[in-house]
Design a protein around this motif. Structure first.
Motif, PDB file in Angstrom:
ATOM      1  N   GLN A 252      -4.261  -3.010  -1.234  1.00 43.19           N
ATOM      2  CA  GLN A 252      -3.925  -2.093  -0.163  1.00 43.19           C
ATOM      3  C   GLN A 252      -5.209  -1.577   0.481  1.00 43.19           C
ATOM      4  O   GLN A 252      -6.161  -1.230  -0.219  1.00 43.19           O
ATOM      5  CB  GLN A 252      -3.103  -0.926  -0.700  1.00 43.19           C
ATOM      6  N   PRO A 253      -5.270  -1.496   1.817  1.00 45.20           N
ATOM      7  CA  PRO A 253      -6.532  -1.138   2.484  1.00 45.20           C
ATOM      8  C   PRO A 253      -7.172   0.149   1.996  1.00 45.20           C
ATOM      9  O   PRO A 253      -8.364   0.170   1.678  1.00 45.20           O
ATOM     10  CB  PRO A 253      -6.124  -1.050   3.959  1.00 45.20           C
ATOM     11  N   ALA A 254      -6.402   1.242   1.910  1.00 47.22           N
ATOM     12  CA  ALA A 254      -6.994   2.530   1.543  1.00 47.22           C
ATOM     13  C   ALA A 254      -7.495   2.536   0.105  1.00 47.22           C
ATOM     14  O   ALA A 254      -8.611   2.986  -0.182  1.00 47.22           O
ATOM     15  CB  ALA A 254      -5.981   3.659   1.753  1.00 47.22           C
ATOM     16  N   ILE A 255      -6.685   2.016  -0.820  1.00 49.72           N
ATOM     17  CA  ILE A 255      -7.101   2.007  -2.225  1.00 49.72           C
ATOM     18  C   ILE A 255      -8.180   0.967  -2.453  1.00 49.72           C
ATOM     19  O   ILE A 255      -9.150   1.197  -3.191  1.00 49.72           O
ATOM     20  CB  ILE A 255      -5.886   1.765  -3.142  1.00 49.72           C
ATOM     21  N   GLY A 256      -8.050  -0.184  -1.812  1.00 55.88           N
ATOM     22  CA  GLY A 256      -9.074  -1.216  -1.952  1.00 55.88           C
ATOM     23  C   GLY A 256     -10.428  -0.728  -1.477  1.00 55.88           C
ATOM     24  O   GLY A 256     -11.459  -0.974  -2.122  1.00 55.88           O
TER      25      GLY A 256
ATOM     26  N   ARG B 172      -9.528  -8.896  -5.646  1.00 56.94           N
ATOM     27  CA  ARG B 172      -8.806  -8.110  -4.643  1.00 56.94           C
ATOM     28  C   ARG B 172      -9.751  -7.095  -4.014  1.00 56.94           C
ATOM     29  O   ARG B 172     -10.725  -6.669  -4.627  1.00 56.94           O
ATOM     30  CB  ARG B 172      -7.616  -7.368  -5.270  1.00 56.94           C
ATOM     31  N   GLY B 173      -9.399  -6.670  -2.802  1.00 54.03           N
ATOM     32  CA  GLY B 173     -10.144  -5.623  -2.131  1.00 54.03           C
ATOM     33  C   GLY B 173     -11.444  -6.105  -1.519  1.00 54.03           C
ATOM     34  O   GLY B 173     -11.806  -7.277  -1.618  1.00 54.03           O
ATOM     35  N   PRO B 174     -12.191  -5.196  -0.857  1.00 58.67           N
ATOM     36  CA  PRO B 174     -13.429  -5.574  -0.184  1.00 58.67           C
ATOM     37  C   PRO B 174     -14.509  -6.145  -1.097  1.00 58.67           C
ATOM     38  O   PRO B 174     -15.373  -6.886  -0.631  1.00 58.67           O
ATOM     39  CB  PRO B 174     -13.896  -4.255   0.458  1.00 58.67           C
TER      40      PRO B 174
ATOM     41  N   ASP C  62      -6.417  -0.209   9.550  1.00 58.36           N
ATOM     42  CA  ASP C  62      -6.174   0.576   8.347  1.00 58.36           C
ATOM     43  C   ASP C  62      -7.459   0.823   7.558  1.00 58.36           C
ATOM     44  O   ASP C  62      -7.642   1.898   6.970  1.00 58.36           O
ATOM     45  CB  ASP C  62      -5.147  -0.131   7.462  1.00 58.36           C
ATOM     46  N   LEU C  63      -8.351  -0.167   7.533  1.00 57.67           N
ATOM     47  CA  LEU C  63      -9.641   0.032   6.879  1.00 57.67           C
ATOM     48  C   LEU C  63     -10.456   1.093   7.616  1.00 57.67           C
ATOM     49  O   LEU C  63     -11.128   1.928   6.992  1.00 57.67           O
ATOM     50  CB  LEU C  63     -10.410  -1.284   6.833  1.00 57.67           C
TER      51      LEU C  63
END
Length: 227
Positions: free
Chosen positions: A172-176, A141-143, A46-47
């Motif tokens: 969430q992968p896309a938003i993160g 959260r996130g990368p 997803d990333l």
């Protein structure tokens, strides 16, 4: 960047199953995430899908920029295995991570195995975390492991996504990844990557030097496939 060569190296390492065609799309990007972390997963897939759209928009298309971004984010996410901060620590580990907050084992014990209480204690009362439970609400959260209300407010302004109202969106992968790229762009971290300055990248993302040794290990690994 020689994209065919990168695909060839990723394929040899077992992290790319597509054609060697120089078309650096979702599969190629997913291969970089899984190669960096050591294992493919739904998250790396997803990333990769999100990266194919986002990376060109934020200038993350050279070997050095990709290597530095992925290396730092790998540190923050445990090798792209999680998108939310793990705050379930033992008392001994708490003393290692926050020595000034927990000068003795006895001071750390009440927060051992209690993620919400820990987040409110270590993150509360600063950088916009002014209300009860704000430390937990705005945990990493996130990368980039985005933390603190002020940073969530900035992320909303940069992306147009209301992560302030719903902080869990950053997991969430896309938003993160969008938030991470926007954070990277706003701080002009590409310039540090272009200089191959891992310490500067670390400071601009993390605020200090925590995880720099691991970051350099990931960086060396990524350079082997990115050239």
């Amino acid at each position: 960047m020689d994209k065919k060569a990168v695909q060839t190296r990723l394929k040899a390492a077992g992290h790319y199953a597509g054609k060697i065609d120089g078309d650096f799309g979702p599969l190629s990007h997913a291969g970089l995430f899984s190669y960096a972390g050591g294992a493919a997963s739904d998250l790396t897939r997803d990333l990769g899908k999100a990266a194919a759209d986002l990376f060109p928009r934020y200038g993350l298309g050279t070997s050095l920029r990709l290597a530095h971004a992925l290396a730092r984010w790998a540190v923050e996410t445990g090798g792209f295995r999680r998108m939310e901060e793990n705050l379930n620590y033992s008392a001994a580990r708490l003393r290692q991570v926050w020595p000034s907050r927990f000068p003795t084992l006895a001071s750390a014990q009440p927060f051992a195995g209690k993620p919400q209480a820990l987040a409110n204690f270590v993150y509360g009362g600063r950088f916009g975390n002014d209300n009860a439970n704000d430390g937990w609400r705005h945990r990493g959260r996130g990368p980039t492991q985005l933390t603190f209300e002020d940073n969530y407010r900035e992320a909303k302004a940069l992306t147009g996504v209301d992560v302030l109202a719903n902080p869990d969106l950053v997991s969430q992968p896309a938003i993160g990844l969008l938030v991470a790229c926007a954070y990277w762009g706003a701080r002009k971290i590409n310039a540090a990557a272009d200089r191959d300055d891992a310490a500067a990248v670390c400071k601009l993302v993390q605020g200090g030097s925590e995880g720099l040794t691991d970051q350099r290990t990931y960086l060396a690994k990524l350079k082997k496939v990115l050239g």
